[in-house]
Write an enzyme that holds these catalytic residues in place. Structure first.
Site, PDB file in Angstrom:
ATOM      1  N   ASP A  84     -28.671 -70.307  80.010  1.00  0.00           N
ATOM      2  CA  ASP A  84     -29.960 -69.710  79.658  1.00  0.00           C
ATOM      3  C   ASP A  84     -31.065 -70.189  80.599  1.00  0.00           C
ATOM      4  OD1 ASP A  84     -31.692 -68.182  78.085  1.00  0.00           O
ATOM      5  OD2 ASP A  84     -30.762 -68.846  76.216  1.00  0.00           O
ATOM      6  N   GLU A 114     -31.092 -65.221  82.572  1.00  0.00           N
ATOM      7  CA  GLU A 114     -32.518 -65.472  82.831  1.00  0.00           C
ATOM      8  C   GLU A 114     -33.359 -64.236  82.563  1.00  0.00           C
ATOM      9  OE1 GLU A 114     -33.064 -63.104  85.383  1.00  0.00           O
ATOM     10  OE2 GLU A 114     -34.455 -64.531  86.310  1.00  0.00           O
ATOM     11  N   TRP A 115     -32.792 -63.343  81.741  1.00  0.00           N
ATOM     12  CA  TRP A 115     -33.526 -62.217  81.140  1.00  0.00           C
ATOM     13  C   TRP A 115     -34.061 -61.206  82.158  1.00  0.00           C
ATOM     14  CZ3 TRP A 115     -36.717 -66.897  79.671  1.00  0.00           C
ATOM     15  CH2 TRP A 115     -35.979 -67.745  78.835  1.00  0.00           C
ATOM     16  N   GLY A 116     -33.519 -61.220  83.357  1.00  0.00           N
ATOM     17  CA  GLY A 116     -33.942 -60.242  84.363  1.00  0.00           C
ATOM     18  C   GLY A 116     -35.252 -60.596  85.043  1.00  0.00           C
ATOM     19  N   ASP A 125     -34.140 -60.452  74.958  1.00  0.00           N
ATOM     20  CA  ASP A 125     -33.118 -60.386  73.901  1.00  0.00           C
ATOM     21  C   ASP A 125     -33.110 -59.051  73.157  1.00  0.00           C
ATOM     22  OD1 ASP A 125     -32.770 -62.952  74.653  1.00  0.00           O
ATOM     23  OD2 ASP A 125     -33.129 -63.845  72.683  1.00  0.00           O
TER      24      ASP A 125
END
Ligand code: GLA
Length: 460
Positions: A148, A181-183, A203
């Site tokens: 994460d 890393e959520w883009g 998320d």
């Protein structure tokens, strides 16, 4: 002194040159189950072992799901040597015990940490402990690491994930590396050599808007995916209760069209027949897992109504019709044209094909799905010719040789493949589990709100 210097230079050079990602892993999108979406921090040895059992008894393992991944909250602190410490109350026998159990069932074991100083639930992160943690994970028997981005503050994403990639490689146990890393820093542009999959967005939540918003953000990312490197639009919410069965079917279909990792996120021990029928649809899974590893591209975008095409091996393809709207729609579908289209081929991303000479109106063009469609008798899935159906939601009929068409004389034929004509394919409805009986090449298809139709063009 000189000798030492040479030694250090050699070690540095060796490490720098050889560290890489494990390149024989995740040749098709990883499939498994992850604790987070349903259980959040309520993870334990018992839950994981029961999930492993349920993975087998439910048929999930047979359908291809293999990783059991413990997300956040398994870890509580570091000891005086910096070694990560698991929650002894929740995991009384330690993580290796859990891993061994999972392996004894023929499944694989995944774990979670973060590139920053803390995880998103403020457990100890991996920062500064990358090589130590990688060795620990190898000792546990970890096969998959979700890493994460919480607690990362000023870190650079590419260097941080590359550092962990190198640590994993040095530890020597092949581990699928899942970048989360959520883009934020467009990982699709740099992560192909770093990880096996990378999250493209924040998320997912268990509702239609969240799911479809994430889906909408995948549109330009197809070219970055391929065997061993996947865009990850986040884990599945199928079966968690916040969407209708139809919406979950859409969610699952879209993820399969995108060649996404399929990480179930529901309670495997308590699945309704509807949930099972979705997660265990082997025909849909086969589209996700196709060995070519191509992510679908959007062939037609009429706003609420889209057509997505995923090229499959053996010169086959999957076509997904998507009704994003809140209304039921009757869609005129020209299967002859769909047989001729090629994902990433002519017509994709560009302007729509020209109308055949003399065709009245442009069925299926952006902005034409208004009134006329609403006036149709809903539910009438009779056959009808596309020509002369102004305002329909289907695809326009391409004249032979028209731009976008790939008929017998078109590029498909010239390249020596099976000519991309309907004669050479049967059209399989992947959710009805039957072949279409086409009286005409065009047909009205009834689409519920928030629904999909998925067709596989199977070579005869
Ligand atoms: C982040 C990730 C989620 C999940 C949680 C756990 O939000 O994006 O997928 O792992 O952390 O805390």
């Amino acid at each position: 002194m000189k000798k030492y210097l040479l030694f250090f230079v050699a070690v540095f050079f060796f490490a720098g040159v050889t560290a890489q990602k494990f390149d024989q892993l995740a040749k098709t999108p990883p499939m498994g189950w992850n604790t987070w979406n349903k259980f959040h921090c309520d993870v334990s040895e018992a839950l994981i072992m029961q999930a492993a059992d349920a993975m087998i008894s439910s048929g999930m393992k047979d359908a291809g799901y293999e990783y059991i991944v413990i997300d956040d909250c398994w870890q509580v602190s570091r000891d005086e040597n910096g070694e990560i410490v698991c929650d002894a109350e929740r995991f009384p026998h330690g993580m290796k015990y859990v891993a061994d159990y999972i392996h004894s069932k023929g499944l694989k074991f995944g774990i979670y940490s973060s590139a920053g100083t803390v995880t998103c639930q403020r457990r100890p992160g991996g920062f500064g402990h990358e090589y130590q943690d990688a060795r620990t994970y190898a000792r546990y028997g970890v096969d998959y690491l979700k890493y994460d981005w919480c607690g990362s503050t000023t870190q650079d994403a590419k260097s941080s994930y590359t550092n962990m990639r190198n640590a994993l490689y040095t530890a020597g146990r092949p581990i699928v590396f899942s970048i989360c890393e959520w883009g934020s820093s467009k990982p699709w542009e740099w992560a192909g050599d770093v990880g096996h999959l990378w999250r493209t967005t924040g998320d997912i939540s268990d509702n239609w808007n969240s799911m479809i918003d994430i889906f909408n953000r995948q549109k330009d990312l197809s070219r970055y995916a391929g065997p061993g490197k996947w865009n990850d639009p986040d884990m599945l919410e199928v079966g968690n209760g916040g969407m209708t069965t139809e919406e979950y079917r859409t969610h699952f279909s879209l993820w399969c069209m995108l060649a996404s990792p399929l990480m179930a996120g529901n309670d495997l021990q308590n699945m309704t027949p509807e949930t099972k029928s979705i997660l265990l649809n082997k025909e849909m899974i086969a589209i996700d897992q196709d060995s070519l590893g191509q992510q679908a591209t959007c062939y037609r975008d009429n706003g609420d109504y889209q057509i997505w095409v995923k090229t499959l091996s053996n010169n086959e393809k999957a076509v997904c019709l998507l009704n994003k709207s809140d209304e039921r729609k009757s869609v005129l579908v020209d299967f002859s044209l769909l047989a001729s289209v090629r994902s990433r081929g002519r017509g994709f991303g560009g302007p729509p094909p020209a109308a055949p000479a003399g065709a009245p109106g442009m069925p299926g063009m952006p902005g034409t799905q208004g009134a006329a469609a609403g006036q149709r008798t809903q539910g009438a899935a009779g056959t009808q010719r596309a020509q002369g159906a102004p305002g329909s939601l289907g695809v326009p009929v391409a004249a032979p040789g028209a731009p976008g068409g790939m008929g017998p004389g078109g590029p498909g034929g010239q390249r020596g493949f099976t000519p991309l004509t309907l004669d050479n394919y049967r059209v399989r409805d992947v959710w009805e589990h039957k072949d279409l009986v086409l009286k005409e090449t065009s047909m009205y298809v009834d689409m519920l709100p928030h629904s999909v139709k998925v067709y596989r063009f199977v070579r005869k």
